[in-house]
Design a protein around this motif. Sequence first.
Motif, PDB file in Angstrom:
ATOM      1  N   ASP A 280     -11.979   4.687  -6.988  1.00 29.69           N
ATOM      2  CA  ASP A 280     -10.743   5.451  -7.158  1.00 29.69           C
ATOM      3  C   ASP A 280      -9.578   4.463  -7.040  1.00 29.69           C
ATOM      4  OD1 ASP A 280      -8.599   7.137  -7.150  1.00 29.69           O
ATOM      5  OD2 ASP A 280      -9.394   8.522  -5.646  1.00 29.69           O
ATOM      6  N   LYS A 281      -9.254   3.828  -8.156  1.00 32.78           N
ATOM      7  CA  LYS A 281      -8.282   2.740  -8.137  1.00 32.78           C
ATOM      8  C   LYS A 281      -6.879   3.220  -7.756  1.00 32.78           C
ATOM      9  CE  LYS A 281     -10.689  -0.227 -11.461  1.00 32.78           C
ATOM     10  NZ  LYS A 281     -10.553  -1.035 -12.685  1.00 32.78           N
ATOM     11  N   LYS A 282      -6.517   4.416  -8.170  1.00 32.79           N
ATOM     12  CA  LYS A 282      -5.201   4.949  -7.808  1.00 32.79           C
ATOM     13  C   LYS A 282      -5.087   5.117  -6.299  1.00 32.79           C
ATOM     14  CE  LYS A 282      -2.111   8.911  -8.499  1.00 32.79           C
ATOM     15  NZ  LYS A 282      -1.931  10.227  -9.178  1.00 32.79           N
ATOM     16  N   SER A 283      -6.128   5.677  -5.695  1.00 31.90           N
ATOM     17  CA  SER A 283      -6.130   5.879  -4.244  1.00 31.90           C
ATOM     18  C   SER A 283      -6.075   4.544  -3.511  1.00 31.90           C
ATOM     19  CB  SER A 283      -7.388   6.652  -3.830  1.00 31.90           C
ATOM     20  OG  SER A 283      -7.483   6.724  -2.433  1.00 31.90           O
ATOM     21  N   ILE A 284      -6.841   3.563  -4.004  1.00 27.83           N
ATOM     22  CA  ILE A 284      -6.871   2.240  -3.379  1.00 27.83           C
ATOM     23  C   ILE A 284      -5.492   1.581  -3.464  1.00 27.83           C
ATOM     24  CG2 ILE A 284      -7.802  -0.102  -3.623  1.00 27.83           C
ATOM     25  CD1 ILE A 284     -10.462   1.239  -4.488  1.00 27.83           C
ATOM     26  N   ALA A 285      -4.837   1.698  -4.622  1.00 29.77           N
ATOM     27  CA  ALA A 285      -3.520   1.090  -4.820  1.00 29.77           C
ATOM     28  C   ALA A 285      -2.505   1.659  -3.836  1.00 29.77           C
ATOM     29  CB  ALA A 285      -3.048   1.304  -6.258  1.00 29.77           C
ATOM     30  N   TYR A 286      -2.458   2.976  -3.721  1.00 29.33           N
ATOM     31  CA  TYR A 286      -1.464   3.609  -2.848  1.00 29.33           C
ATOM     32  C   TYR A 286      -1.829   3.465  -1.372  1.00 29.33           C
ATOM     33  CZ  TYR A 286       1.337   5.446  -6.635  1.00 29.33           C
ATOM     34  OH  TYR A 286       2.174   5.542  -7.724  1.00 29.33           O
ATOM     35  N   GLN A 287      -3.122   3.441  -1.059  1.00 32.90           N
ATOM     36  CA  GLN A 287      -3.542   3.247   0.327  1.00 32.90           C
ATOM     37  C   GLN A 287      -3.119   1.867   0.821  1.00 32.90           C
ATOM     38  OE1 GLN A 287      -7.680   2.760   2.901  1.00 32.90           O
ATOM     39  NE2 GLN A 287      -7.783   3.635   0.865  1.00 32.90           N
ATOM     40  N   GLY A 288      -3.351   0.854  -0.013  1.00 28.98           N
ATOM     41  CA  GLY A 288      -2.966  -0.511   0.362  1.00 28.98           C
ATOM     42  C   GLY A 288      -1.460  -0.663   0.480  1.00 28.98           C
ATOM     43  N   ALA A 289      -0.722  -0.121  -0.496  1.00 33.04           N
ATOM     44  CA  ALA A 289       0.740  -0.229  -0.464  1.00 33.04           C
ATOM     45  C   ALA A 289       1.308   0.481   0.759  1.00 33.04           C
ATOM     46  CB  ALA A 289       1.329   0.370  -1.739  1.00 33.04           C
ATOM     47  N   ASP A 290       0.761   1.648   1.079  1.00 26.94           N
ATOM     48  CA  ASP A 290       1.231   2.399   2.244  1.00 26.94           C
ATOM     49  C   ASP A 290       1.083   1.575   3.524  1.00 26.94           C
ATOM     50  OD1 ASP A 290       1.884   5.361   3.271  1.00 26.94           O
ATOM     51  OD2 ASP A 290       0.400   4.473   4.610  1.00 26.94           O
ATOM     52  N   SER A 291      -0.044   0.891   3.659  1.00 25.82           N
ATOM     53  CA  SER A 291      -0.275   0.094   4.861  1.00 25.82           C
ATOM     54  C   SER A 291       0.691  -1.077   4.948  1.00 25.82           C
ATOM     55  CB  SER A 291      -1.719  -0.426   4.887  1.00 25.82           C
ATOM     56  OG  SER A 291      -1.921  -1.243   6.020  1.00 25.82           O
ATOM     57  N   PHE A 292       0.895  -1.791   3.845  1.00 32.13           N
ATOM     58  CA  PHE A 292       1.774  -2.958   3.873  1.00 32.13           C
ATOM     59  C   PHE A 292       3.237  -2.565   4.119  1.00 32.13           C
ATOM     60  CE2 PHE A 292      -1.762  -5.166   1.717  1.00 32.13           C
ATOM     61  CZ  PHE A 292      -1.794  -6.312   2.485  1.00 32.13           C
ATOM     62  N   VAL A 293       3.686  -1.483   3.493  1.00 37.32           N
ATOM     63  CA  VAL A 293       5.069  -1.033   3.698  1.00 37.32           C
ATOM     64  C   VAL A 293       5.264  -0.586   5.145  1.00 37.32           C
ATOM     65  CG1 VAL A 293       6.759   0.728   3.073  1.00 37.32           C
ATOM     66  CG2 VAL A 293       5.461  -0.425   1.283  1.00 37.32           C
ATOM     67  N   LYS A 294       4.276   0.109   5.697  1.00 36.75           N
ATOM     68  CA  LYS A 294       4.352   0.540   7.094  1.00 36.75           C
ATOM     69  C   LYS A 294       4.414  -0.663   8.033  1.00 36.75           C
ATOM     70  CE  LYS A 294       2.095   3.665  10.377  1.00 36.75           C
ATOM     71  NZ  LYS A 294       0.947   4.582  10.597  1.00 36.75           N
ATOM     72  N   GLN A 295       3.607  -1.693   7.729  1.00 36.05           N
ATOM     73  CA  GLN A 295       3.641  -2.911   8.541  1.00 36.05           C
ATOM     74  C   GLN A 295       5.036  -3.530   8.524  1.00 36.05           C
ATOM     75  OE1 GLN A 295       0.397  -5.693   7.447  1.00 36.05           O
ATOM     76  NE2 GLN A 295      -0.704  -3.908   6.684  1.00 36.05           N
ATOM     77  N   ILE A 296       5.660  -3.553   7.345  1.00 34.09           N
ATOM     78  CA  ILE A 296       6.960  -4.206   7.187  1.00 34.09           C
ATOM     79  C   ILE A 296       8.080  -3.418   7.866  1.00 34.09           C
ATOM     80  CG2 ILE A 296       8.730  -4.835   5.487  1.00 34.09           C
ATOM     81  CD1 ILE A 296       6.371  -5.492   3.549  1.00 34.09           C
ATOM     82  N   LEU A 297       8.198  -2.135   7.533  1.00 32.69           N
ATOM     83  CA  LEU A 297       9.365  -1.362   7.974  1.00 32.69           C
ATOM     84  C   LEU A 297       9.199  -0.713   9.338  1.00 32.69           C
ATOM     85  CD1 LEU A 297      10.666   0.428   4.739  1.00 32.69           C
ATOM     86  CD2 LEU A 297      11.679  -1.492   5.964  1.00 32.69           C
ATOM     87  N   ILE A 298       8.006  -0.292   9.687  1.00 35.25           N
ATOM     88  CA  ILE A 298       7.808   0.407  10.962  1.00 35.25           C
ATOM     89  C   ILE A 298       7.441  -0.564  12.079  1.00 35.25           C
ATOM     90  CG2 ILE A 298       6.549   2.242  12.153  1.00 35.25           C
ATOM     91  CD1 ILE A 298       8.438   3.156   9.867  1.00 35.25           C
ATOM     92  N   HIS A 299       6.498  -1.469  11.801  1.00 31.65           N
ATOM     93  CA  HIS A 299       6.012  -2.359  12.858  1.00 31.65           C
ATOM     94  C   HIS A 299       6.752  -3.695  12.913  1.00 31.65           C
ATOM     95  CE1 HIS A 299       2.908   0.517  13.570  1.00 31.65           C
ATOM     96  NE2 HIS A 299       2.306   0.317  12.414  1.00 31.65           N
TER      97      HIS A 299
END
Length: 552
Positions: free
Chosen positions: A259-278
């Motif tokens: 499920d490439k769409k799910s993988i793309a958004y799952q990865g992006a969500d994690s990296f953005v959260k790392q940057i802006l939240i953590h």
Amino acid sequence: MVFSEKKRNLLRLNEIAGVLIKYGFGSVAGKITNTNTLFLSSSTDGEDEYNGNTNVRIRLVLQELGTTFIKLGQTLSTYPDLIGYDLSVELSKLQESAPIDDYEYIESLIESEFSKSVDDIFDDFEQTPFASASIGQVHKAVISGKNVAVKIQHKNVIKTVKSDIQIMRILAKRLKKVSALKSFNLDGLVDVFEKDMKKELDYNYEAMNMLHLSHLLDDDDIYIPEPYTEYTTDKVLTMEYLNGVSLNTVISASDDKYDKKSIAYQGADSFVKQILIHGFFHADPHPGNIFVICRDRLAFVDFGMVGHLDNELRGNLAKLFILLTEGDAGLITKQLYYMGIIPDNDHLKDIEYEIMNILDKYYGKEFNNVSVILRGIVQDDLLNQFDMQIPRDLMVVIRTLCMIDDVGKALYPEFNTTEVLKPYALKMLLNTAKPKNISNKLTERYIDLQHISKKIPESLNNFFDVFDDGRVRISLEYDGIEALNSIITRIVNEVVLAIIIAALLVGSSLIMLTDGVVTLMGYPVLGFLGFSFSAVLGVILIISIIRSGNYL
């Protein structure tokens, strides 16, 4: 010893000069060797083959010079404002490779690091590595019945890096003579690079990064392999072995397998959260460092390169991201000025016009993609034209977001980073308005003010002591320091109260916009209470100001 080192450096300089000549940089070679390059024999096939593309030839030079220069190129790729966007993209393609060390060396290194033999530590240890890069190679092994990956630092790599950094310092001094490089702080770049390399050469640092990120992402569906700290040193890193496939394999696989769409958004969500939240993030998200396990779950590897952001920079980033999605060139320009990226306000209108032109390029499908617009701003000549400087931490963020966007689009062509970025940016802005965060910030400012007020008499004494000629000594004692301190305390308290009232009003306003909550007289209860409490505090503030007599 000194003579031997000088001889080794001279040989290495000549080797570097030979590679430069090979790829068509004879004039530079002459500068670093202080000799006529006609006397340095080397093939010029590379110059003929790549004569039309300087950036490719620079990458090939660094690639051929080995580990340290490959790492230098990767570091420079995070400075597009310094070296230009096209070259930074080319240098990001540098591939780490190294000859494989023999098993006898691996065995002896493990024994010297742990004072135990390989057989005493591991149930099984594969002698042939399954991966090798410029700094180390990775072997599969078994500890207490569990599969592990053991990263072993290459033989003499520390000695090689130290020697090459010495060479870089020599090159920095000699290349200052090149007119095109005079404005660059070459010595400073070597200093930054040396600090980066010290971290990469210490596997304990990478193990701590793994533990840190694992803790931050504990509640997420992202997997971080566990390091075995008891079997980790600066030269050996033992970690959990991942049974999965790299994202490179997923990208090239048939669409129905993952499920490439799910993988793309799952990865992006994690990296953005790392940057802006953590404010702590994996800064090298290329497909080789991301694995897919359990079909669609992501796991990250290689934590040698991480980024750190303080609260102020994360707040500024969140504002910038929101303004970019709105497409307001004037507000974007002002935010860049407030962040210190624009050095002065002399050319704000000119910069606003240039940013407007950049936004116009992406009007339509790409207009709402923050990563694409950021790439456009960095790629444009805007930075050099107006002497704009992007801090390295911010540049690492931009580079990471662009890589996320590229990988996301490779997985799912309709992918848009902004769909993930905007909700986190709004959340970050709302967090800054929370009373707790405001209180922490004001407490910090209050401590600064108290410290300054107490230092005033001492500082003034020191100032007047400068004029002491040995006969007359001027000293100053300010008896009203306590009164000054009281005034500052009262002012800060009033400011704190005013900001808390503002935060309550903003928060209550946002709550008023929500649906599906308990209401009172048609309004959300929490929002109604927030406005009421704000009114009470406002009256208290007004009374306090009137009683102090400090009003117009």
